[in-house]
Write an enzyme that holds these catalytic residues in place. Structure first.
Site, PDB file in Angstrom:
ATOM      1  N   HIS A 195      -6.944  -5.934  -1.207  1.00 17.06           N
ATOM      2  CA  HIS A 195      -5.793  -4.939  -1.220  1.00 17.06           C
ATOM      3  C   HIS A 195      -4.629  -5.529  -0.372  1.00 17.06           C
ATOM      4  CE1 HIS A 195      -4.006  -1.065  -1.187  1.00 17.06           C
ATOM      5  NE2 HIS A 195      -4.125  -0.992   0.164  1.00 17.06           N
ATOM      6  N   ASP A 204      -8.304  -3.232  -7.149  1.00 16.46           N
ATOM      7  CA  ASP A 204      -7.944  -2.948  -5.849  1.00 16.46           C
ATOM      8  C   ASP A 204      -8.731  -2.093  -4.973  1.00 16.46           C
ATOM      9  OD1 ASP A 204      -4.932  -2.399  -4.326  1.00 16.46           O
ATOM     10  OD2 ASP A 204      -6.198  -1.072  -3.915  1.00 16.46           O
ATOM     11  N   SER A 229       0.847  -1.223   0.066  1.00 16.38           N
ATOM     12  CA  SER A 229       0.081  -0.027  -0.122  1.00 16.38           C
ATOM     13  C   SER A 229       0.828   1.298  -0.225  1.00 16.38           C
ATOM     14  CB  SER A 229      -0.834  -0.123   1.215  1.00 16.38           C
ATOM     15  OG  SER A 229      -2.198   0.914   0.733  1.00 16.38           O
TER      16      SER A 229
END
Length: 486
Positions: free
Chosen positions: A380, A331, A223
């Site tokens: 994610h 995502d 991330s």
């Protein structure tokens, strides 16, 4: 005809559903749903959503599905990663406490993985205040546990991590809130933003601990940590080469940090990131953090547009170091940035079509990247999940693809040197969210039951019919794609 069509779908469900069964189920409920029954000030397991009227700001803060975030209270063992604070105490977290890292050393190993934690950012006095009140560990080292367990690519277990279980593993906690780009010791609001400096100091501290003899160094991140890899990899490579005594290969591993330019834009002052473009938050943050971005990228844009270098597709063309991109094609954070929710009970036709467009845009952006693992799933982050070996693209796991990439770089010294039978550019061909049968499970928000892709589509279709809408596309191609598994 409509009744017959639905009946046919239900018959096919019996045939297709077994493909989605898995021994380890990944809960796909939103962090907000999971958090409803938990107190908001739980630092040891922060979520992506915040309380009530500030929920969207806090939603941007941190991934909750990283098992390494859980303090480990069992008897200490050699498998634990142990906390070390930086020798240079002037390099700090947001609140002025000394930054640090977790290390598990492996005697005799000359391979290193340095992992940057994710957790979004804050970009104003207000958003940083909310962040500090609710997830203090992302801004302070004062309550960090003494040890962490490594999972996924950081695991010391060979069955969980077949190719990197015996490397020197480093976990760098995220406490600078600046997407690892900051270079300011104190702002007028009293916060330090030193993410870029923290990475450099971690490297310097590791040199006497064995990195001086390193042969291979992977800078990895998930991330915001993945975006941090993109921003810092070339500077890290230069520093490692400067401080090591032997020839060393430095490469980057970017997990769910390859963000696309948001199509939504708001010109008004934005305090709540869900009500404004991601670019506005980055623009504000870049000034607050005194952010350091790669010079090669900045030169491509006019003054004031340097913020574009936070986006993978913009940054990649100017990078020198080889990188491997791990990116879910649907995502969840990218969808949230686009104001698209993934609860199928309330999804509109436009949102469904927008989700498919996002998948196509990700595919297009990754065409020229030599090393990619991109499943067509709604999720994610991936590389630190304990079940990361379950997910496949074209029958190849991420661990195998990374190993092939690693071998290619060692044997060919060129990012495009593909070894026969050992692929590492893997992008799903199927066109629907969750059409890959190895995708993480999706659960019905009401019943808690796991949904197959056909059940998910049927639920959406029935809800759309109730509203007098209809998602574009028919079920024929979808069924064909499911049978071919992308």
């Amino acid at each position: 005809m409509r009744i017959l069509e639905i009946f046919a779908i239900l018959l096919i469900l019996k045939e297709v559903r077994p493909q989605t069964k898995r021994s380890h189920k990944v809960n796909m409920k939103t962090p907000f749903q999971k958090r409803k029954n938990h107190h908001l000030n739980t630092d040891s397991r922060a979520t992506l959503m915040s309380p009530a009227d500030l929920h969207s700001v806090e939603h941007s803060i941190v991934q909750i599905r990283d098992p390494t975030l859980i303090p480990h209270y069992d008897q200490k063992s050699q498998e634990d990663m142990k906390l070390h604070f930086l020798k240079n105490t002037l390099v700090t977290c947001n609140d002025g406490t000394t930054a640090g890292y977790y290390l598990r050393e492996t005697k005799g190993s000359k391979r290193w993985i340095i992992f940057l934690e994710g957790g979004w950012c804050c970009y104003s006095k207000e958003t940083c205040g909310v962040r500090y009140d609710n997830v203090k560990r992302l801004m302070s080292s004062s309550n960090w546990p003494q040890t962490r367990k490594g999972t996924g690519i950081l695991s010391p277990r060979q069955d969980e991590n077949p190719y990197w279980w015996n490397v020197n593993a480093v976990f760098v906690p995220y406490c600078s809130s600046d997407v690892w780009s900051g270079n300011v010791s104190k702002t007028q609001d009293g916060y330090a933003f030193m993410g870029s400096v923290i990475i450099q100091e971690v490297i310097r501290d590791l040199v006497p601990r064995g990195m001086k003899q390193a042969k291979s160094v992977i800078l990895a991140g998930s991330s915001a940590g993945g975006t941090g890899v993109l921003i810092n990899i070339d500077r890290v490579a230069a520093l490692v080469e400067e401080t090591t005594s032997e020839s060393v290969q430095v490469r980057g591993l970017v997990d769910s940090g390859w963000f696309l330019d948001s199509r939504h834009s708001k010109q008004s002052d934005c305090l709540d990131i869900s009500k404004c473009a991601l670019t506005e938050a980055i623009k504000k943050g870049l000034k607050l953090w005194n952010g350091i971005l790669p010079e090669n990228c900045k030169q491509q844009f006019k003054k004031g547009d340097e913020w574009r270098c936070f986006y993978g597709p913009r940054l990649f063309t100017s990078m020198k170091s080889p990188i491997f991109v791990v990116q879910w094609l649907y995502d969840q954070e990218q969808l949230r940035i686009e104001n698209i929710q993934t609860e199928f009970q309330s999804m509109t036709e436009n949102q469904w079509n927008s989700i498919q467009n996002i998948g196509r845009e990700f595919k297009k952006s990754l065409r020229e990247v030599p090393a990619v693992f991109a499943p067509a799933c709604l999720s994610h982050t991936l590389i630190t999940k304990s079940n990361w070996l379950e997910f496949q693209v074209k029958s190849v796991t991420l661990a195998k693809a990374l190993h092939c990439w690693d071998r290619s770089l060692q044997e060919n010294r060129a990012p495009k040197g593909v070894i026969r039978g050992c692929p590492f550019h893997l992008v799903d061909n199927c066109q629907w969210p969750h059409c890959n049968p190895t995708c993480p499970a999706i659960y019905d928000a009401t019943s808690g039951q796991e949904l197959s892709i056909l059940q998910m589509f049927l639920k959406l279709r029935l809800e759309s019919q109730r509203r007098g809408q209809e998602p574009k596309g028919d079920l024929g191609p979808l069924m064909s794609m499911l049978r071919n598994s992308g």
